[in-house]
Design a protein around this motif. Sequence first.
Motif, PDB file in Angstrom:
ATOM      1  N   ALA A  48      25.895  13.070   1.785  1.00  0.00           N
ATOM      2  CA  ALA A  48      26.573  14.171   2.486  1.00  0.00           C
ATOM      3  C   ALA A  48      28.034  14.262   2.043  1.00  0.00           C
ATOM      4  O   ALA A  48      28.542  15.353   1.731  1.00  0.00           O
ATOM      5  N   HIS A  73      28.662  13.701   9.878  1.00  0.00           N
ATOM      6  CA  HIS A  73      27.632  13.116   9.011  1.00  0.00           C
ATOM      7  C   HIS A  73      28.024  11.696   8.615  1.00  0.00           C
ATOM      8  O   HIS A  73      29.067  11.190   9.035  1.00  0.00           O
ATOM      9  N   CYS A  74      27.201  11.054   7.788  1.00  0.00           N
ATOM     10  CA  CYS A  74      27.409   9.646   7.435  1.00  0.00           C
ATOM     11  C   CYS A  74      28.841   9.407   6.940  1.00  0.00           C
ATOM     12  O   CYS A  74      29.374  10.181   6.145  1.00  0.00           O
ATOM     13  N   CYS A  94      24.858  17.562   6.749  1.00  0.00           N
ATOM     14  CA  CYS A  94      23.896  16.540   6.345  1.00  0.00           C
ATOM     15  C   CYS A  94      23.391  16.830   4.921  1.00  0.00           C
ATOM     16  O   CYS A  94      23.303  17.991   4.501  1.00  0.00           O
ATOM     17  N   ASP A  95      23.021  15.748   4.229  1.00  0.00           N
ATOM     18  CA  ASP A  95      22.768  15.754   2.775  1.00  0.00           C
ATOM     19  C   ASP A  95      22.298  17.082   2.160  1.00  0.00           C
ATOM     20  O   ASP A  95      22.985  17.681   1.351  1.00  0.00           O
ATOM     21  N   GLU A 130      18.399  14.689   7.795  1.00  0.00           N
ATOM     22  CA  GLU A 130      17.979  13.563   6.945  1.00  0.00           C
ATOM     23  C   GLU A 130      17.323  12.439   7.739  1.00  0.00           C
ATOM     24  O   GLU A 130      16.383  11.805   7.265  1.00  0.00           O
ATOM     25  N   SER A 131      17.835  12.192   8.935  1.00  0.00           N
ATOM     26  CA  SER A 131      17.377  11.000   9.654  1.00  0.00           C
ATOM     27  C   SER A 131      16.007  11.188  10.299  1.00  0.00           C
ATOM     28  O   SER A 131      15.364  10.206  10.654  1.00  0.00           O
ATOM     29  N   CYS A 164      23.746  15.349  12.327  1.00  0.00           N
ATOM     30  CA  CYS A 164      24.992  15.433  11.548  1.00  0.00           C
ATOM     31  C   CYS A 164      25.636  16.818  11.665  1.00  0.00           C
ATOM     32  O   CYS A 164      26.827  16.979  11.398  1.00  0.00           O
TER      33      CYS A 164
HETATM   34 FE1  FES Z   1      22.980  13.159   7.829  1.00  0.00          FE
HETATM   35 FE2  FES Z   1      23.481  10.724   6.595  1.00  0.00          FE
HETATM   36  S1  FES Z   1      21.858  11.291   7.949  1.00  0.00           S
HETATM   37  S2  FES Z   1      24.484  12.608   6.390  1.00  0.00           S
END
Ligand code: FES
Length: 569
Positions: A199, A192-193, A121-122, A85-86, A53
């Motif tokens: 995020a 990001h998502c 990312c988050d 996060e992933s 992200c």
């Molecule tokens: Fe990075 Fe969703 S995995 S914001």
Amino acid sequence: MADKKLRSQAWFGKKGRDGFIYRAWMKNQGIPDDEFGKPVIGICNTWSELTPCNAHFRELAESVKKGVLQAGGFPLEFPVMSLGESLMKPTTMLYRNLASMDVEETIRANPLDAVVLMCGCDKTTPSLIMGAASVDLPTIVISGGAMLTGRYKGKKLATSDLWRIVDKATLGEIEDEEIREMESCFGRSRGHCMVMGTASTMAVMTESLGMSLPTNAAIPAADSRRKVLAQMTGRRIVDMVAEDIKVSDVLTREAFENAIVVNAATGGSSNFVVHLLAIAGRVGVDLDLKDFDKIGSKVPLLTNLQPAGEHYMEDFYYAGGLPVVIKELTHLLKETPTINGKSIIENSANSENYDKNVLADFEKPFQENAGIVVVYGNLCERGGVIKPAAASEELLVHSGKAVVFEDIEDYHARVNTPELEIDETSVMVLKNAGPKGYPGMAEVGNMALPKKLLEKGIKDVVRVSDGRMSGTAYGTTVLHVAPESASGGILAIVENGDEIILDVPNRTLRLNVDDAEIKRRLENWEAPDLGVKRGYTKLYLENVNQADKGADMDFLRGKTVNLKLRESH
Ligand code: FES
């Protein structure tokens, strides 16, 4: 700037041997001598190929640098721990506090006058803000922006679809080959998502706290205006040094209240709660779990964005972005200052709504009472949170028999076995997913439903855990139960078949077992041994707070001031 005493001059303004050392080694990067009297702007970069992200952040940092140079500053980019996060196991949340320590100590130890935080990312957003808040220099956040919406066979595809895809895969309705093809169509751009997951919630939080320039929350990562905003951020941070606007000037109690209102109106992730509490702890603002309910729960939903709604982050930007929402909420917000010197309300005054399918007027919201609700009761004496906007209305008042999973491994081992006794009235309970129990408070609270319920067409049951839920997920899920089971909370002694009563309108979650029996079970309870003997995880386990305090570590709350800058040569 001439009469402003720059912090960096304690290094670069020195005479003699020390000044030589501070400047000469820097000059090996080709830096001209006259740079060393300018405000030094740290660009705190969470770029990493392990954090997809944020993988475009080296390029985005160049735009920040351009802006800093244009405004007469001296930009110095530095890396900090990045939290993808992933990929990260057991959960990025275990490392949020560690990353914040990296950020704090790197800023404090170096000749910086101000900082730009590059977040995406988050956890990269809360960790960077927490760390910077504990140093309290002039600081701005630039977010990386969301990915463009995925497209698969003519249909839109985004992170929230993942949960539906998982359910279909459980039922054998989708083949692995098709899933591989979907993956390629999902991740089609930087960023990001692309839904209002954590995020994007953090980017919204940042803008509503006043820690970024207006429009930061929603410009897509792939949009050239994201680079323009990065450049404007670089220009602005140099002015902030002269104006001496520090984090603590922006992050006031009123700013936190504004962020709670805006989070509710945008259907933000429940993760917002732990991160905002942790940031407040760093700046010494007295924010309580009850404030989220008191200030936010009656706020209506003004965005129609996944996972609660239909649209995506890029649609949010095309409709006018966060300033439109802030303008609609003006009567509920405090006139707090932001990093550009104007108030949050001034910054949104000229915004326009270009798409009422995506952004609603306050009088015609997509949903009433959208904010996070906090429940209490013997099962969560220090609170549990639920996001009604992501829940099934008919389950908000519900009682049912507990189906207990001792930890996430137990859940995975048994959830799809024929022996599992469960129906649509059951309450799924997950223990040992909290800050200490997992460890790190994983996003597993929205346990996927068992195959036998999915086959009956059941889409939701009440779920209770001390873990968190992905901001991209949905369901009638009570999360962040405190005290957690690994700390001897009553969640630890729930047994299969116990009755659990959830009453969201009355803010209660109760285990319907008499006190004498609860006492008996607690006396026989033993804390789980995670076998952690060393390293950061040991430090974390010994110091982490419960979810109602933001799961920060006790010794990190507050900020360190007046640290002596000792010479080491
Ligand atoms: Fe990075 Fe969703 S995995 S914001």
